[in-house]
Design an enzyme around this catalytic site. Sequence first.
Site, short mmCIF file in Angstrom:
data_model
loop_
_atom_site.label_atom_id
_atom_site.label_comp_id
_atom_site.label_asym_id
_atom_site.label_seq_id
_atom_site.Cartn_x
_atom_site.Cartn_y
_atom_site.Cartn_z
N GLU D 58 0.81 -1.22 0.00
CA GLU D 58 0.00 0.00 0.00
C GLU D 58 0.84 1.27 0.00
OE1 GLU D 58 -0.74 -2.66 1.69
OE2 GLU D 58 -2.78 -3.18 1.10
N GLN D 80 -7.89 -2.37 -1.03
CA GLN D 80 -8.83 -3.51 -0.95
C GLN D 80 -9.85 -3.27 0.15
OE1 GLN D 80 -7.42 -7.87 -0.86
NE2 GLN D 80 -7.89 -7.39 -2.98
N PHE D 81 -9.40 -2.70 1.22
CA PHE D 81 -10.28 -2.20 2.28
C PHE D 81 -9.67 -0.88 2.78
CE2 PHE D 81 -11.42 -6.59 2.15
CZ PHE D 81 -12.73 -6.67 2.59
N ALA D 82 -10.52 0.04 3.21
CA ALA D 82 -10.03 1.31 3.74
C ALA D 82 -8.99 1.07 4.83
CB ALA D 82 -11.18 2.13 4.31
N ASP D 83 -9.24 0.03 5.62
CA ASP D 83 -8.38 -0.28 6.76
C ASP D 83 -6.91 -0.45 6.36
OD1 ASP D 83 -11.07 -1.46 6.60
OD2 ASP D 83 -10.82 -1.91 8.72
N PHE D 84 -6.67 -0.93 5.14
CA PHE D 84 -5.28 -1.17 4.72
C PHE D 84 -4.59 0.10 4.27
CE2 PHE D 84 -7.26 -5.46 3.82
CZ PHE D 84 -6.89 -5.96 5.08
N HIS D 125 -11.68 -4.83 8.76
CA HIS D 125 -12.35 -4.76 7.46
C HIS D 125 -13.62 -3.93 7.57
CE1 HIS D 125 -9.75 -8.28 6.82
NE2 HIS D 125 -9.91 -8.12 5.53
C1 LIG Z 1 -1.57 -4.90 4.11
C2 LIG Z 1 -2.67 -5.71 3.51
N1 LIG Z 1 -3.15 -5.41 2.29
C3 LIG Z 1 -4.15 -6.12 1.74
C4 LIG Z 1 -4.71 -7.16 2.41
C5 LIG Z 1 -5.88 -7.94 1.78
N2 LIG Z 1 -5.50 -9.34 1.56
C6 LIG Z 1 -5.83 -10.33 2.42
S1 LIG Z 1 -5.20 -11.82 1.99
C7 LIG Z 1 -4.54 -11.16 0.57
C8 LIG Z 1 -3.75 -12.03 -0.35
C9 LIG Z 1 -2.61 -12.65 0.39
O1 LIG Z 1 -1.79 -13.37 -0.46
P1 LIG Z 1 -0.57 -14.19 0.10
O2 LIG Z 1 0.25 -13.34 1.02
O3 LIG Z 1 0.15 -14.80 -1.04
O4 LIG Z 1 -1.24 -15.31 1.01
P2 LIG Z 1 -2.24 -16.45 0.53
O5 LIG Z 1 -3.63 -15.90 0.65
O6 LIG Z 1 -1.87 -16.83 -0.85
O7 LIG Z 1 -2.03 -17.56 1.50
C10 LIG Z 1 -4.80 -9.80 0.47
C11 LIG Z 1 -4.37 -8.93 -0.63
C12 LIG Z 1 -4.22 -7.43 3.69
N3 LIG Z 1 -4.71 -8.41 4.45
N4 LIG Z 1 -3.20 -6.70 4.21
#
Ligand SMILES: Cc1ncc(C[n+]2csc(CCOP(=O)(O)OP(=O)(O)O)c2C)c(N)n1
Lengths: 317, 317, 322, 322
Positions: D58, D80-84, D125
């Site tokens: 981010e 993806q969410f405001a929180d991030f 979220h």
């Molecule tokens: C800082 C942050 N940004 C966005 C998200 C939203 N998000 C949750 S899981 C995910 C994908 C994660 O991918 P990966 O790290 O490869 O783990 P996997 O789900 O493949 O096990 C995202 C983008 C988040 N949780 N944290």
Amino acid sequence: MLEARQLETKLASLYKAGKIVGGVYLGKGQEAVSASLGGSLKWKHDVFAPLIRDQGGRTAFGEDLLDCARTYLGSVEGPMRGRDGNIHRGRPAEGLLAMISHLGAAVPVVTGMLLARRLKGELDGVVGATCIGDGGTSTGAFHEGLNAAAVEKLPLVVVVANNQFAYSTPNDRQFACEDLYDRAKGYGVAGHRVDGTDFLACLRVIGGAVASARAGGGPQMVVANLLRLSGHGEHDDGSYVPDTLRAGHLGQDCMDVARQQMVDSGYATAEEIEGWRSELEDRVQRALAKAQQETKPDPWHETWQACSQNPALPFEA
Amino acid sequence: MLEARQLETKLASLYKAGKIVGGVYLGKGQEAVSASLGGSLKWKHDVFAPLIRDQGGRTAFGEDLLDCARTYLGSVEGPMRGRDGNIHRGRPAEGLLAMISHLGAAVPVVTGMLLARRLKGELDGVVGATCIGDGGTSTGAFHEGLNAAAVEKLPLVVVVANNQFAYSTPNDRQFACEDLYDRAKGYGVAGHRVDGTDFLACLRVIGGAVASARAGGGPQMVVANLLRLSGHGEHDDGSYVPDTLRAGHLGQDCMDVARQQMVDSGYATAEEIEGWRSELEDRVQRALAKAQQETKPDPWHETWQACSQNPALPFEA
Amino acid sequence: MSITYVDAIREAQEQLLKDDPRVFLYGQDISRFGGAFKATKGLADAYPGRVLDSPISEDAMVGMAIGSAIDGMRPILEMQFADFSSVGFNQIVNQAATHFYRTGIPVPITVRLPSGGTPGSGPFHSQSMESIYAHYPGLVVVTPATVSDAYQMLIESVALDDPVLYCEHKFLYRWLKAPKIDHDGLPLGRARITRHGRHATIVTYSAMVHEAVRAADRLQQESGWEIEVVDLRTVKPLDMDTVLASVARTGRLLTLGESFPWGGVTAEVVARVCSEGFHLLDAPPKRLNSRDTPVPYHPNLWAAHRPTPESICIAMRELLSF
Amino acid sequence: MSITYVDAIREAQEQLLKDDPRVFLYGQDISRFGGAFKATKGLADAYPGRVLDSPISEDAMVGMAIGSAIDGMRPILEMQFADFSSVGFNQIVNQAATHFYRTGIPVPITVRLPSGGTPGSGPFHSQSMESIYAHYPGLVVVTPATVSDAYQMLIESVALDDPVLYCEHKFLYRWLKAPKIDHDGLPLGRARITRHGRHATIVTYSAMVHEAVRAADRLQQESGWEIEVVDLRTVKPLDMDTVLASVARTGRLLTLGESFPWGGVTAEVVARVCSEGFHLLDAPPKRLNSRDTPVPYHPNLWAAHRPTPESICIAMRELLSF
Ligand SMILES: Cc1ncc(C[n+]2csc(CCOP(=O)(O)OP(=O)(O)O)c2C)c(N)n1
Ligand SMILES: Cc1ncc(C[n+]2csc(CCOP(=O)(O)OP(=O)(O)O)c2C)c(N)n1
Ligand SMILES: [Mg+2]
Ligand SMILES: [Mg+2]
């Protein structure tokens, strides 16, 4: 790991039946990696910060089945009392951290717990471990946390479960190096690579990394290659994963591999394993049934206090 | 580079005389690195995001002496009009970014400018470059930015000026890898190493990295080893730098090396160089004198508007 | 003999290291170097291994402090400037602030934020972030304005089980001196009446307490107005009892702060006084903040960006003339 | 045929991509996948090369958007969410917000923040961050509450030269439908009277507009009260003209919001009404926010954490009985 698979299979069907509070994120296909890590750690002695696909590691580490059942089914008896849910549950006082959603954020927290142990003179023989996805390696938190652990030479084990996708995003939109393993050297931490679908290899490599850290070898980074055999969450069909990938080596189910390996090595017979399975199915069923009957959180009994009690402070109600 | 040294020497004495508004951070000892980078870039064509020790690079890139003089001396005619100062000055519309203080933050911004060029179809033959210190490599911003540039395969050149210290903090409290150069592979970017006190080597290696990026070779990371020959800022005596280090190879002044190299290679005679020096001293003197006489910012003439004019919006006064 | 505000911060940390083995310090350049402002000078030598230099990694710094606190320590984290805590923002507001509510395990970290403007410091070394952090449930935000408070409130912040943002004002560091640490026993969370008066109340905190007192003195000398100055001391929680009692006596309210004008402490105090003590007001309440731009670099602009005794006097005369 | 709130966001982006070559989209999983909420569905195929998946970074995402905007583009960034966005906080508040003031070069980025609570989403979220970003000079913060506003305000946000935080409410995504996009011509920065009334004013924004209208309908049915509902539409800048005119008509004010109770929009509005229109008020103003804890996960707790028609009615009855 078998228990985890049983549990998650059950959770998935409860989700489809609309019985789950919130989302369901599974570790299907990642149990060998996760359980190898969790199983190498000692409850109430080591620190473990699981991520969203670590039911295998949680169970192997020693988390009570009921903690899981209660959180998913919204019982107020769960460790988070309805305030937070599902994969966010934890028991920090016992060494099982309760993740926040922000990826990478657990890396410095585990590091800080290890630093605390050192300052208290209690670091000897202790390991702190966390998992992260391929996507999570792109966060600044991962970088800053791993670097700081390396500077302090703390016994941190980071397992990168490279399941080739972050939600829908493939590796080639996530990083440009040939292998995430190549990052270890740049942090000055020991690097390891393992086929995450191969249970025995996971036991050896991940168990070995934990043993190294425990023996004073400093931070360790293990990159495990695999596929998740589910969608990102149960709301997702994962249709962005190409069939060729699913049909290939990474697409094999680590549970099948593990069963075969146990049988081949004479560790257990197919019948014995089937016996465990049905016994575990029973336990899972019982835990879920119990949780389902328990009281749900009630706003009138909730304290609505974000700060710990402190009578000296005139906190706002 | 000679101009930069002249200028900064003058600024240091103006600082001691209390004539400077705000702090003074010098690039003394880092001119060879910085100027090699700035000199490889084209004004109004490439993008350059200098950091605090990049007077050499600024001058070589084409920044007007007056921009510098005006900012340090608090003239309202400077590019920042008194709103921001000194090392934070820039001319983004001409490709010279105006840094914020937060280390690492420029890396994704340069990357974004390059992405814009690609989207506009104007990337051909363009390079974006930035410098960062050894300390700055520990920021999440550096990691996320470099990784994103690598994913996009953009012509970003990051020069890490490893002057062994971040303020007072030595390398061994900043990172644990043997050489920051080892990080390049983990990002999938081309890595280079250079002795930052050796002017010809800098020209070759840094100039080469810029040329590679320009020719489509993707992101480049150059690690230059050197020492800063000043305090962190002019308020600091740098007494935490051990004498042995100062007396060693890294402690040699790149200006002396450069002079010798020019003479040895027959590029210029000692007399010619001395001639340049006194000519430049003159120019510096004139710029400073002009800036000193200019109007200072006046709160009554300041617009006090953080947003650009937009009559459609009922902005608060 | 006298002690400055920054010395008080140093001494409090020394006392804490001495009294409590759970305390350690973490931050950039705080070890042998003693910190950018010398707030930890000599402590690394006196308490070896307990004053640690960190990499330039604010996010990890906060995360590590949180981890250590979960494991029973009482870390004091020094941000080199409050402005850089923006990089550790996520760990502060999402990890530290939520942990007790989520898990029942408190996170006793103290984050020291060198705050506020000084001439020539510019947009990134001058910020006041108390209004940002106070928005978040689970965080305590303290803003000492006196030498003794700087000492005592740091001691109490570390004793508190909850995460504390300790906002120390850089302008006060060396300018503010006291003969000795001499605490009046007010606990964390209680405001102080710094100056008594009966015609109007200024509610403020941190360095602005001193500007308010200057303005009040001037108004008294020039026109005989008696202005009460309330020093909030902690901006979250807010001691509304003391604020409302003062407004009840004076009937007039100015809230004064150095952070940006939209939202923040001054809005919260006005909103709460109006909701909870509307009938106490004899005139519309007033607010005075910095201007709605980044903090400018040049001293000429900086001095006009933050409230000054002059601008406070102007606002007060308007308030009093109502 | 009807169009949902999230469809409107999608269509606005499609229109922008079509009309303006400077526009591109950047965010996690927004390309072929169409985004976590399908707000960019189909756009990658229709506009190849202009809808880009980002790494989970981010901070870099915001930094890159800023760089591209400095270089003449009009990026729309999806969090993806405001929180991030907490991870990109530094680039938003220190780079984007200050750039125009510092250099004279504007930074026309639009950051889409999927905001607000839904049952079972939990502390990370569900956040509403408008009150945080609005504090910073140089940022524009918009909070559409209707399908047509979701469309129109996104178009106008991208047209604006300044950085915009576009707070879209997840609860409205599929629940809120309109027969078609039908805009009443109100520009960015102007509030709307969503419901006319004469006994009291509720000032609110985003999803709470609908809860306010529900409460107002109920109060009318049950007791004949006629409540005016003002939808702020943008929380920074604030359209005080419309707010004050409404309060002048009704004499009573409730401010209502979903973010945390300390500071924020509700405090700012109350503080400004009290400073600028004190004499218009016939009763103490009231505020209603979420509770002062992280947003709880379980739907039972979540429903009691945010304001509801019930809690709004209770507050309004108190206000009206004054
Ligand atoms: C800082 C942050 N940004 C966005 C998200 C939203 N998000 C949750 S899981 C995910 C994908 C994660 O991918 P990966 O790290 O490869 O783990 P996997 O789900 O493949 O096990 C995202 C983008 C988040 N949780 N944290
Ligand atoms: C994110 C952030 N944290 C802290 C600082 C304060 N700071 C300014 S310069 C500096 C040291 C930088 O060291 P390095 O990156 O090695 O560059 P050098 O000064 O040695 O050229 C620090 C800590 C900052 N500017 N940004
Ligand atoms: Mg993945
Ligand atoms: Mg350095």
